[in-house]
Design an enzyme around this catalytic site. Structure first.
Site, PDB file in Angstrom:
ATOM      1  N   ARG A  16      28.256  37.308  22.703  1.00  0.00           N
ATOM      2  CA  ARG A  16      27.922  37.680  24.082  1.00  0.00           C
ATOM      3  C   ARG A  16      29.129  38.010  24.956  1.00  0.00           C
ATOM      4  NH1 ARG A  16      24.486  33.389  26.699  1.00  0.00           N
ATOM      5  NH2 ARG A  16      24.859  32.064  24.886  1.00  0.00           N
ATOM      6  N   THR A  80      27.768  23.569  12.263  1.00  0.00           N
ATOM      7  CA  THR A  80      28.825  22.691  12.781  1.00  0.00           C
ATOM      8  C   THR A  80      29.222  21.610  11.773  1.00  0.00           C
ATOM      9  OG1 THR A  80      27.097  21.398  13.876  1.00  0.00           O
ATOM     10  CG2 THR A  80      28.239  23.033  15.222  1.00  0.00           C
ATOM     11  N   ARG A 336      61.888  41.810  41.732  1.00  0.00           N
ATOM     12  CA  ARG A 336      61.731  41.961  40.276  1.00  0.00           C
ATOM     13  C   ARG A 336      62.694  41.037  39.522  1.00  0.00           C
ATOM     14  NH1 ARG A 336      62.453  47.996  39.257  1.00  0.00           N
ATOM     15  NH2 ARG A 336      62.242  47.242  37.111  1.00  0.00           N
ATOM     16  N   TYR A 390      71.167  54.207  37.673  1.00  0.00           N
ATOM     17  CA  TYR A 390      70.800  54.717  36.348  1.00  0.00           C
ATOM     18  C   TYR A 390      71.239  56.160  36.238  1.00  0.00           C
ATOM     19  CZ  TYR A 390      67.645  55.570  32.362  1.00  0.00           C
ATOM     20  OH  TYR A 390      67.106  55.875  31.144  1.00  0.00           O
TER      21      TYR A 390
END
Ligand code: UD1
Ligand code: CA
Length: 461
Positions: A16, A80, A336, A390
């Protein structure tokens, strides 16, 4: 207390959930359902923890692997009783075996301990609960004197038995030696053709072993997760538990129903948290910290007196984020990994900081980016300025020394050092180091043309 072995049943499919992920790996409070159950086993002081896997076994085993945990596979799943049979070779012959379910995450250690005590290595102890409608569950059968005589599964029960309100929650504690003997005698003569663990109850009664019942504090403790709806409902129960605990420690939550802690949140005194905040990983908040509404904060240490204004996003990931004493962050700021803000630092709206250290009193108040930078004390970093860290292949460092003033809309092309106390004129693109105390301006000089006639629109047609 006797030695305790814990068997966690986790072989079921979880149809489910309608998910590719094995059911017990779905997350509650940021951790897999199974991890919650394993944690409970640890709190009970389990000597051995044996997890019965089946559906998605390789994934489940990879996710739950840890010292002191072993796995047995149950393929196919024949009930079980059959599940616990697979664990028998791992059980010590002595002490107590506690049986838990991998998809029942909220069972409390206290409840499990009480059940183990009730067993005491001599009795069969069942965790049971009475509810208005126990449809679907195995019902507890008792004689006139009130002694437990067995468990009948819903599908095998007579209409009269289906009226019984006391049900078996799926959790039991049994003397290990006796349990092994009972498991060896299970049959599958029932409406489902399964080996029912619950049949050991009648065996215990037949053997003259006392069967006792203990109860959970709440129904949520024994509620299993079978669907996304149940998962969400238990998530709210879990979050409310955590919210209550925080409030007991003095944390002031604007609304305990609008808080999500998916990890560990440690708070000092006089901490205030406004609505709709999400904390993940490990977050520490020092004394007097205030967190505004709608903040998402992960893996960060926020020192005393700091204020995080609304809509701020902080994620330290593996490197962490540090916010210094009395710092002001946000609204709409982004910190960050590797952002380290000193005391009294101000980070304002739409400012992003990554892998950068800002010393005491530095300020970047509007629309800016600081990446791979070291920023000195009292630096003022103007609106719209960025570190161009960068070059398309590698990252480079920017150093901004104490008392520097960076004008608005500046590009600092790294690697570059801005000398102590120097000033950079607004709109500059800085590619060379600047000397201490200097003024650097690097932009086209202003040209002014007098009496300028603006173009006019031509008439139509
Ligand atoms: C079982 C009990 C029932 C109890 C109910 C509580 C039995 C026979 N019945 O019902 O009395 O009221 O739990 O929820 O024990 N599992 C395996 N392998 C299997 C079958 C199940 O690992 O072959 C695992 C499932 O993944 C789940 C747990 O055992 O974690 C319980 O299985 P489930 O089918 O939900 O319980 P029932 O057998 O219907
Ligand atoms: Ca079943």
């Amino acid at each position: 207390m006797a030695e305790v072995d814990v068997v966690i049943m986790a072989a079921g499919k979880g149809t489910r959930m309608k998910s590719k992920l094995p059911k017990v790996l779905h997350r509650l409070g940021g951790r897999a359902l199974l991890a919650h159950v394993v944690h409970t086993a640890q709190q009970v002081g389990a000597t051995r923890t044996i997890i019965v896997t089946g559906h998605g076994a390789p994934l489940v085993e990879a996710a739950a692997a840890a010292p002191g945990i072993s796995f047995v596979r149950q393929e196919p799943q024949l009930g079980t009783g059959h599940a616990v049979q697979q664990a028998v070779p791992h059980l010590s012959g002595e002490g107590v075996t506690l049986i838990l379910n991998g998809d029942v995450p909220l069972i409390q250690a206290r409840t499990a301990r009480e059940l183990v005590m009730a067993c005491g290595g001599q009795r069969l102890a069942l965790l049971t609960l009475s509810v208005a409608d126990a449809s679907g569950y195995g019902r507890i059968l008792r004689d006139e004197a009130g002694a437990v005589t067995g468990i009948v599964e819903h599908k095998d029960a007579t209409p009269a038995q289906r009226e019984i309100r006391e049900f078996y929650t799926g959790v039991m504690a049994a003397p290990s030696g006796l349990l092994k003997a009972w498991l060896a005698r299970l049959t599958n003569n029932n409406s489902q053709g399964e080996y029912y663990l619950t049949d050991v109850v009648a065996m215990a009664v037949a053997d003259g072993v006392a069967v006792v019942a203990a109860h959970p504090q709440s129904e949520a403790e024994v509620t299993g997760v079978n669907s996304p709806l149940q998962l969400a409902e238990l998530e709210r129960v879990f979050q409310m538990r955590q919210a209550r605990q925080l409030m007991v420690h003095g944390v002031r939550l604007a609304d305990p129903a609008r808080l999500d802690v998916r990890g560990e949140l440690l708070c000092g005194s006089d901490v205030e948290i406004d609505v709709n905040c999400i904390f993940e990983g490990r977050v520490t908040l020092g004394d007097g910290v205030r967190i505004g509404a709608n903040c998402a904060i992960a893996n960060a240490a926020i020192a005393a007196g700091a204020v995080i204004h609304p809509f701020t996003h902080i994620d330290g990931e593996a490197l962490g984020v540090q916010v210094g004493e009395g710092a002001l962050v946000g609204p709409f700021a982004r910190l960050r990994p590797g952002a380290q803000l000193g005391a009294e630092v101000h980070i304002g709206n739409f400012v992003e900081v990554k892998n950068s250290t800002l010393a005491r009193g530095a300020k970047a108040n509007h629309l800016a980016y600081l990446g791979d930078a070291t920023v000195g004390e009292r630096v003022n970093y103007g609106a719209g300025s960025i570190t161009a860290n960068y070059d398309g292949a590698n990252k480079h460092k920017t150093v901004i020394e104490d008392d520097v003033h960076i004008g608005s809309n500046t590009v600092l092309v790294a690697p570059v050092t801005i000398g102590k106390g120097s000033t950079v004129g607004g709109g500059s693109t800085i590619t060379k180091d600047t000397a201490a105390g200097s003024l650097a301006v690097a932009r086209g000089k202003q040209v002014t043309i007098a009496n300028w006639q603006r173009p006019v629109k031509k008439p139509k047609g």
